[in-house]
Design an enzyme around this catalytic site. Structure first.
Site, short mmCIF file in Angstrom:
data_model
loop_
_atom_site.label_atom_id
_atom_site.label_comp_id
_atom_site.label_asym_id
_atom_site.label_seq_id
_atom_site.Cartn_x
_atom_site.Cartn_y
_atom_site.Cartn_z
N GLU A 1 18.50 6.07 10.42
CA GLU A 1 17.97 7.29 9.81
C GLU A 1 17.85 8.46 10.79
O GLU A 1 16.75 8.92 11.11
CB GLU A 1 16.59 7.04 9.19
CG GLU A 1 16.59 6.00 8.09
CD GLU A 1 15.29 5.95 7.29
OE1 GLU A 1 14.33 6.63 7.67
OE2 GLU A 1 15.26 5.25 6.28
N GLU B 1 17.82 -0.84 3.61
CA GLU B 1 16.39 -0.70 3.32
C GLU B 1 16.20 -0.23 1.88
O GLU B 1 16.91 0.67 1.41
CB GLU B 1 15.72 0.33 4.24
CG GLU B 1 15.58 -0.11 5.67
CD GLU B 1 14.74 0.86 6.51
OE1 GLU B 1 13.90 1.58 5.94
OE2 GLU B 1 14.96 0.90 7.73
C1 FCB Z 1 12.17 3.99 6.66
C2 FCB Z 1 12.18 3.43 8.07
C3 FCB Z 1 11.48 2.11 8.19
C4 FCB Z 1 10.22 2.06 7.35
C5 FCB Z 1 10.49 2.49 5.94
C6 FCB Z 1 9.28 2.43 5.03
O1 FCB Z 1 12.30 5.37 6.72
O2 FCB Z 1 13.49 3.29 8.53
O3 FCB Z 1 11.25 1.87 9.54
O4 FCB Z 1 9.24 2.80 7.96
O5 FCB Z 1 10.99 3.79 5.94
#
Ligand code: FCB
Length: 437
Positions: A163, A344
């Site tokens: 990210e 994620e």
């Molecule tokens: C993302 C991050 C991860 C976690 C989630 C909830 O932005 O990559 O580390 O904090 O959010």
């Protein structure tokens, strides 16, 4: 609703959020150590000093993964464990930890997926300018090379920078993540250097002649106009440029989006910071794209954002599973059929451990079911999605939110470090066993 055979059901974590052992085995300081130890920066002054103590309890955590039936585990490597001050000879004890981890994954038939950078920049590099300094990208290439040499034979999939947009926005625009700056001019130069770091790591992998595949890990936010005026459509387009195309276009098309460059202006630090050949490095061919999806964004004619859907405990997250479908089909349409992994997706819940030893997180089950269904529909419509990692495996240090937000499938009782499978973990185990819903 069956997923393709061999679909990579997984879970994700990151080093600073779970490992703890902040001062052990030669680990140097990261910007998150500094930030979390600065009064007022994190909720309750929480730090990652101990976190979920995964550095010591990794074997138990590996067994949990096996019990869940995970096929893939996405974790990150802590740069300051490998190079205490961000350069020079790698610290063998740090590398050994990751070697034990990946060996343990293979022993349990779980495929490792390793992220090289999940925000824990060595503090020494920050002191030398951090991501504002082009040299940090070069250092990252060297660090990546050291990691590939040490672990390249055991890790089939690598992710470069987690990210980059969150570093840019939370770290340099709004200041609520490390290094805690509010400096728009610096922010987009940082974006460029993070993209350059990504490209240099891709090149380092090719040069190291190891087998693994590699790609970026981008949090993509589908952007929608808040109403049907032409002004909202225009504002949404530029918003999408900053949220998504800045990162996607540079990697997959070898150019930053014109509208974003025009908006930043020719005299901006970022535009002046792009040197000849940089975009060639950034667009070095990748093997896959890792997508992290949490929320859509709705943009007004004035370029502000509004909420359309219920939010979770994380105020920035609107719950909208359709957005998963939209973003997956969109990247496939706009950037070609590159293999995709979801690295994620998840939901924070106000989880509590009941007297009978259970944790009932039914909202998380609903959330995951709806997002799995959206991903399934995207696969049916031609998206080459190969795996899906729920954020997160255990509850962990949620950055500025400290330990108050619980995102795990596994509950962590922090005072004892006891792990308890939440209801969602039991449910997920069944999903994996059935390979679908
Ligand atoms: C993302 C991050 C991860 C976690 C989630 C909830 O932005 O990559 O580390 O904090 O959010």
């Amino acid at each position: 609703m069956r997923f393709p055979p061999g679909f990579g059901w997984g879970a994700a974590t990151s080093a600073y959020q779970i490992e703890g052992a902040a001062k052990e085995d030669g680990r140097g300081e990261s910007i998150w150590d500094t930030f979390s130890h600065t009064p007022g920066r994190t909720r309750n002054g929480d730090t990652g000093d101990v976190a979920a103590d995964h550095y010591h309890r990794y074997a138990q955590d590996l067994d949990l993964m096996r019990d869940l039936g995970l096929r893939s585990y996405r974790f990150s490597i802590s740069w300051p464990r490998v190079q205490a001050d961000g350069s020079g000879r790698p610290n063998q004890r740090g590398l050994d930890f990751y070697r034990r981890l990946v060996d343990g994954l293979h022993e349990r038939a779980i495929t490792p997926m390793a992220t090289l950078f999940h925000w824990d920049l060595p503090q020494a590099l920050q002191d030398a300018g951090g991501w504002e300094n082009r040299d940090t990208a070069e250092r990252f290439g060297d660090y990546a090379e050291a990691v590939f040499h040490a672990l390249g034979d055991r890790v089939p999939v690598w992710l470069t920078v987690n990210e980059p947009k969150t570093v840019v926005q939370n770290g340099y625009l709004w200041g609520h993540h490390a290094p805690g700056r509010q400096d728009p001019a610096a922010a987009y130069l940082v974006a460029h250097h993070l993209q350059l770091a990504h490209g240099l790591a891709v090149r380092a992998l090719r040069a190291a002649h190891v087998e693994g595949r590699i790609g970026p890990a981008l949090n993509l936010h589908p952007c929608y106009p808040a109403d049907d005026t032409a002004e909202a459509a225009t504002a949404t387009r530029l918003y999408d440029g900053y949220e998504n195309r800045l990162y996607l276009d540079s990697i997959f098309k070898g150019a930053y989006p014109e509208d974003v460059l025009a908006d930043l202006g020719a005299e901006s630090r970022m535009v002046r910071g792009v040197r000849d050949g940089n975009l060639k490095i950034i667009s070095s061919p990748v093997d896959l794209l890792a997508v992290q999806y949490y929320t859509p964004i709705y943009v007004t004619a004035q370029g502000d954002t509004v909420r359309r859907w219920p939010t979770s405990e994380a105020e920035w997250q609107q719950i909208y599973p359709e957005g998963m479908y939209d973003i997956l089909t969109r990247v496939t349409r706009d950037y070609g059929p590159v293999p995709i992994t979801i690295t994620e997706n998840g939901l924070p819940c106000p989880d509590t451990l009941a007297a009978d030893g259970t944790v009932d997180d039914s909202a998380r089950i609903d959330f995951l079911r709806d997002h799995f269904a959206a991903a399934h529909r995207a696969i049916q419509d031609g998206v080459p999605l190969e795996s899906y990692h729920v954020w997160s495996l255990p509850d962990n240090f949620e950055w500025a939110e400290g330990y108050e937000q619980r995102w795990g499938l596994v509950y962590v009782e922090y005072p004892t470090q006891r792990r308890v499978l939440k209801r969602s973990a039991h449910w997920y185990r069944d999903v994996i066993r059935r390979n679908g819903l």
